[in-house]
Design an enzyme around this catalytic site. Structure first.
Site, PDB file in Angstrom:
ATOM      1  CG  ASP A  88      -5.595   6.261 -12.205  1.00  0.00           C
ATOM      2  OD1 ASP A  88      -5.087   6.212 -11.072  1.00  0.00           O
ATOM      3  OD2 ASP A  88      -6.619   6.915 -12.468  1.00  0.00           O
ATOM      4  CG  ASP A  93      -6.438   5.985  -3.974  1.00  0.00           C
ATOM      5  OD1 ASP A  93      -7.151   7.004  -3.927  1.00  0.00           O
ATOM      6  OD2 ASP A  93      -6.819   4.909  -4.464  1.00  0.00           O
ATOM      7  NE  ARG A 112      -9.679   8.102  -4.141  1.00  0.00           N
ATOM      8  CZ  ARG A 112     -10.003   8.539  -5.356  1.00  0.00           C
ATOM      9  NH1 ARG A 112     -10.864   7.859  -6.087  1.00  0.00           N
ATOM     10  NH2 ARG A 112      -9.474   9.631  -5.837  1.00  0.00           N
TER      11      ARG A 112
END
Length: 1120
Positions: free
Chosen positions: A375, A675, A606
């Site tokens: 991740d 994202d 983000r």
């Protein structure tokens, strides 16, 4: 039935389900806001038992003892003891009794301690509890929870104890293990004061969250009322006999077929025998080594038959003892004990590196990992998110400047650019600034100047929050960001932390909440003013959004606030902006929004969309918010987009070097993130997962490097298998995307590590070769499915775990080679010794049984333990991963075992021949296996010479086996010492002193009267010492020659390990289209020093740090 102890800690006068929250708080002396104090917790723990069930994690000492008594080696020793007493050799029989007792005792205490250590380490990753103590939210092991603790629950958590709930939001718990009901139970906070506790069934106690039940949806808070055996699940455990469910196919009932009793009985016997022998339980390596021990036991029986055959089945006591001696010689007595201790040492080393191993099989698999699927947020990045940009239609772009503390809303200033088509960046002259912390990949500098180039440019420091115009659009966005949020922000008002800002929650939500607090628009401010939350639709990793419903202040209007991925929110919007800036969301305006999103994302931010709507329908309390997909779809429509928020999460400094180290080790790093693709791509470029430019790559590879999850999921398995390279970055990743990635890697014969933290990540964690859960941000469900838990959620810790896994694998190979080589040498000597027959026709021992026992148990065991503690090789992260299919017993290990065993056996055999036949004319005496006599002098001296020689060869082998390929005299190719051998052999002090003391132990065993001739059956020697010393040089020369042959002709080579550094670099450049970790921007050598403290000596990073910055062979790391 087990008796439940009456609780000795705080308790309520009647069941808490019947009491109000205030009454529970008063009786348990706690506080809903600040929880218990640390001192109160300590006082309660003194009198209150730990929050565990009886027998949970308990270690059965008697099982370990029986395991030591009934293993293959001890059984052979017992048989040898019986034979010794049968032939009236009481000295040897007595010594064997002592050896058996000593061996069993030492092995028992070693394994018992190892099991306790292992159990303690596993408990570190056991279900944890999020509690509020001293006003701070802490994560503690569930066993440390006490009555009165305030526990915070969220989706994926396991309830740590019985809780009286006082705050819930769409909270559902799965209680089927307690009640048998399949449907999760919705929880409330109301008490039933008119009921009697005994009349309310467990399933109807809806204001109680029961211990061990998982939270399936929602969130809540509760007061701990019962722990351990006093919980409802504890009472059930006390009423059972601790029986485990029987495995499938073990029933003996005829209803499953006439032959089922036979099949079931056979399988039960096999299970019991397999468990008893250790071949059906444990890790794959433990089972393989246990099976190996019994295979060797079978070989021992075959050797015994050979001995009987050579003696024409004339099985006398002497023949039987000789057969037993060969059996003892072939079995590595300390193998399992060394393995267990080595694994525990490995687990402890990983614990120091913030990695907790829950499943020992992960230790074996780590060294073979070829791909890491990680991740991004909090793992590759710092997880310290700060809102940097906000776009609002008709208002402009609000930029946050000079904010570096993710928790402090008072830090930073703002600029507002009303020209949305152009971004005008402020500049400020600064001193020593850490640019990597504030710079995005695309070159955006939030606070970073180029003041040397433009010294005349004015400095724009921005404006404080109170000077920013509070437009209706900004106010609406701040309200939505604050209320559609589970995080909290507060400033300490007392204690040593007075004045400091503290936050609780997920990093993304903390960033939004802190941003709202900058303008005094925080969630607590709204709720204290009268805003009432009615419903919550929690974030879901599949739909990637969250919504809440609030009743407006001083009105009956209901407002819905939503946030989430831009594409997901935008699809639900029909308009954009508020007040005079409100417009219908047409295609052109949608493209404008998407362009702004791409701009933010391209800067490594983000991007989230914030939206709202007014709910015009009637809302009733029986609405099942969060549990009704139809209702959620109805609520989350016709939204008005309020704006976009860009949140920057800078990469960790160590991630860049960790990715590069992975590349050197032949490991590919994949980023699987939720994202936006541009955000993921920007961060991936910054840390070196993908190159800055793909112009030099083949078109097919360049196209596949970055993929959206929707595109990847739409591909068939055949299309994925046809890709030249699997994607290195998958954006907008959903849980099932991770599972597909695992399947794709597995079809290519690769071994992967997969990270995850959410409930939906459990399937991918369980199906990967090594599932890695996050210890800080991970749910209990994810931790339960994973084999490894990262206590710091740091990607570099994964690399450290792989390094430790490789070290462990290497060391296991080394001590297995060491133990089995000596066994091969002994067997060669004893089988050849069958030809040495005395005048009575009996074979004469070249080594007596007790000499063999001494060598195997004293001489071999301690150096083997030392090899298990050996440091990582200097090139351990410059080799490709090992083959997990082959495991420990590779072709190289097996061939080395035979070569070195043959050398050892030949040297000792020739020594025996020279002493007996060369110097004494072949005088083998009479009955020299039983006792000493004048005629047995040559045999006893020959045995002493062979005993000393074999002891020393085995000990020297331990130093030689520090590396299977490199010379003992040049173990570290990067050492600057002229004679590195002395430093290298002394570095492992346990191994060094094991060899020295073991070598010196030869002299008392040979010269102590009585002990030599009556016990060991050898005598003092003189000139024979020259043979023993000479054999050392012959043996070492042979070992070094074989290693040189392997290096010269690259026999059994893995990758480029026999090449020097420059040859390795050229080889990689020819094979790889690009090399991860080589694309990062210039970095300071300070970042190298940070990672080198955790890197292996001699690894890429550590080696580069040794060189001077001006070394022409190592250019500064620059953008490729």
């Amino acid at each position: 039935m087990a008796k439940i102890k009456k609780p000795t800690g705080p308790q309520t006068d009647k069941h808490a389900l019947l009491l109000s929250v205030a009454e529970v708080v008063g009786q348990l002396h706690t506080n809903l806001d600040t929880g218990l104090t640390s001192q109160a917790v300590k006082e309660i723990q003194k009198t209150h038992p730990p929050n565990v069930l009886n027998g949970e994690g308990a270690i059965s000492w008697y099982k370990i003892l029986l395991k030591q008594i009934f293993n293959a080696m001890v059984l052979v020793l017992v048989f040898a003891m019986i034979v010794s007493f049968a032939v009236e050799d009481y000295i040897e029989g007595g010594v064997l009794v002592a050896v058996i007792i000593l061996n069993v005792t030492i092995a028992f205490f070693q394994e018992f301690k190892a099991e306790k250590d292992m159990d303690a380490l596993k408990n570190l990753a056991s279900p944890s509890a999020r509690v509020i103590r001293d006003g701070k939210t802490e994560v503690v092991p569930s066993a440390e929870v006490v009555p009165g603790d305030i526990c915070v629950l969220k989706t994926g958590d396991t309830v740590p104890a019985d809780l009286r709930l006082f705050e819930v939001m769409s909270l559902y718990c799965d209680e089927k293990l307690l009640t048998g009901e399949a449907e999760p139970v919705e929880k409330v906070t109301d008490s039933n004061t008119n009921a009697v506790a005994t009349e309310v069934a467990v399933g109807d106690r809806i204001n109680i969250a029961h211990s061990t039940t998982p939270v399936t949806k929602g969130r809540g808070k509760g007061i701990v009322i019962s722990t351990g055996m006093n919980t409802e699940v504890g009472k059930i455990a006390a009423g059972t006999n601790g029986k485990k469910p029987r495995k499938l196919g073990r029933s003996m009932s005829t209803k499953y077929g006439a032959l089922q009793p036979v099949k079931g009985g056979f399988r039960r016997v096999f299970d019991v025998a397999g468990k008893f022998l250790g071949i059906t339980e444990g890790t794959p390596l433990q089972k393989k080594l246990a099976a190996t021990a019994y295979i060797l036991l079978g070989c021992a029986l075959i050797l015994a038959l050979i001995v009987f055959g050579v003696n024409k089945l004339n099985i006398t006591g002497e023949v039987a003892i000789y057969a037993i001696s060969t059996g003892i010689a072939i079995i590595p007595e300390s193998l399992i004990a060394v393995l267990t201790i080595t694994m525990v040492v490995g687990m402890n080393e990983m614990r120091k590196a913030k990695v907790v191993v829950r499943d020992l099989s992960a230790l074996e698999a780590l060294g073979g990992i070829t791909n890491i699927c990680s991740d991004k947020t909090g793992t590759l990045t710092q997880g310290a998110m700060i809102v940097k940009k906000v776009w609002m239609h008709g208002v402009g772009i609000l930029t946050v400047l000079h904010a570096t503390n993710a928790s402090d809303p008072t830090e930073g200033t703002f600029t507002l650019d009303k020209d949305t088509g152009k971004m005008d960046e402020p500049w400020e002259k600064v001193g020593n600034t850490d640019f990597d912390q504030q710079r995005s990949t695309a070159g955006l500098k939030f606070d970073v100047p180029s003041d040397d180039e433009q010294p005349e440019k004015l400095i724009d420091k921005g404006r404080p929050a109170h000077e920013v115009e509070m437009t209706s659009g900004l106010k609406a966005l701040l309200r939505s960001a604050a209320l559609c949020n589970l995080a909290s922000v507060r400033q300490e008002t007392e204690g040593e932390d007075q004045g400091m800002w503290k936050t609780n929650g997920e990093p993304t939500e903390i960033a939004l909440q802190v941003f709202a607090h900058r303008f005094d628009q925080g969630k607590r401010i709204f709720e204290s003013a009268g805003w009432e939350q009615l419903a919550e639709f929690p974030f879901n990793s599949t739909i990637k959004r969250m919504s809440v419903m609030y009743r407006c202040l001083d009105s009956d209007d209901l407002l819905v606030f939503s946030k989430g991925a831009v594409e997901r929110i935008l699809d639900l919007c029909t308009s954009v902006g508020v007040g005079n800036n409100n417009e219908p969301l047409d295609d052109d305006l949608k493209q404008t929004v998407l362009r702004e999103m791409d701009r933010f994302a391209g800067q490594g931010q983000r991007v989230l969309a914030i939206a709202t709507r007014t709910w015009t329908k009637k809302w009733s309390e029986d609405k099942k918010a969060g549990n009704d997909d139809k209702l959620r779809a109805e609520v989350e429509q016709d939204l008005t987009l309020l704006g976009l928020v860009g949140i920057y999460d800078p990469p960790r400094d160590e991630s860049k070097d960790a990715v590069r180290e992975c590349s050197d080790a032949g490991i590919k790093v994949h980023m699987l993130t939720g994202d936006h693709p541009a955000t993921a791509e920007a961060i991936a470029k910054e840390i070196g997962i993908i190159p800055k430019s793909t112009n030099g790559l083949p078109h097919a590879v360049a196209e596949s490097i970055v993929k959206k999850a929707t595109d990847f999921d739409a591909m068939t398995d055949a299309e994925i298998d046809g890709m030249q390279e699997l994607p290195l970055v998958i954006a907008r990743c959903a849980p099932h995307t991770k599972t597909r990635m695992i399947e794709a890697l597995r079809r290519r014969g690769l071994y992967m590590a997969m990270t995850g933290d959410g409930v939906n990540d459990a399937p991918s964690l369980a199906s990967s070769d090594v599932g890695i859960a996050m210890g800080l941000a991970g749910s209990d469900v994810a931790k339960g499915a994973a084999k490894i838990v990262l206590m710091d959620d740091n990607f570099s810790s994964i690399v450290g775990a792989i390094r430790e896994g490789r070290r462990l694998f290497d060391n296991i190979q080394k001590f297995i080679l060491h133990l089995l080589t000596s066994n091969v040498g002994e067997v060669i000597l004893l089988i050849a010794g069958l030809g040495f027959q005395d005048t009575n026709g009996f074979s004469v021992f070249p080594l007596s049984p007790l000499q063999i026992l001494w060598i195997n148990m004293i001489t071999s065991s301690f150096p083997a333990f030392g090899l298990g503690k050996e440091k990582a090789a200097s090139d351990i992260m410059r080799r490709p991963p090992h083959d997990n299919k082959k495991g420990i017993f590779t072709t190289q290990v097996l061939v080395d075992m035979l070569v070195y065993g043959f050398l050892m056996g030949t040297c000792t055999l020739m020594t025996f021949v020279i002493v007996v036949y060369g110097a004494n004319g072949g005088q083998l005496g009479v009955d020299c296996n039983k006792a000493f006599s004048d005629s047995c002098g040559p045999v006893f001296r020959a045995r002493a010479a062979v005993f000393a020689e074999l002891t020393w060869l085995i000990l020297i082998s331990a130093w030689e086996f520090k590396s299977l390929r490199r010379s003992m005299f040049n173990l570290d190719p990067y050492s600057e010492s002229r004679f590195p051998v002395f430093k290298e052999i002394y570095e492992n002090k346990f191994l060094f002193w094991s060899v020295i003391i073991g070598g010196l132990s030869v002299f008392p065993t040979i010269y102590i009267p009585g002990l030599n001739t009556k016990v060991f059956k050898h005598a003092g020697i003189g000139w024979e010492w020259a043979l023993s010393f000479g054999a050392i040089f012959i043996y070492v020369t042979g070992v070094e020659l074989w290693k040189a042959i392997k290096r010269r002709w690259h026999i059994f080579e893995r990758g480029d390990e026999d090449l020097n550094e420059e040859e390795q670099r050229l080889s990689r450049s020819k094979r790889l289209s690009f090399r991860q970790g080589s694309f990062t921007q210039a970095r300071s050598f300070s970042s190298f020093s940070k990672i080198s403290r955790r890197a292996t000596k001699g690894s890429t990073v550590a080696h580069e740090e040794k060189r001077a910055p001006s070394d022409p062979q190592v250019p500064r790391v620059r953008s490729a």
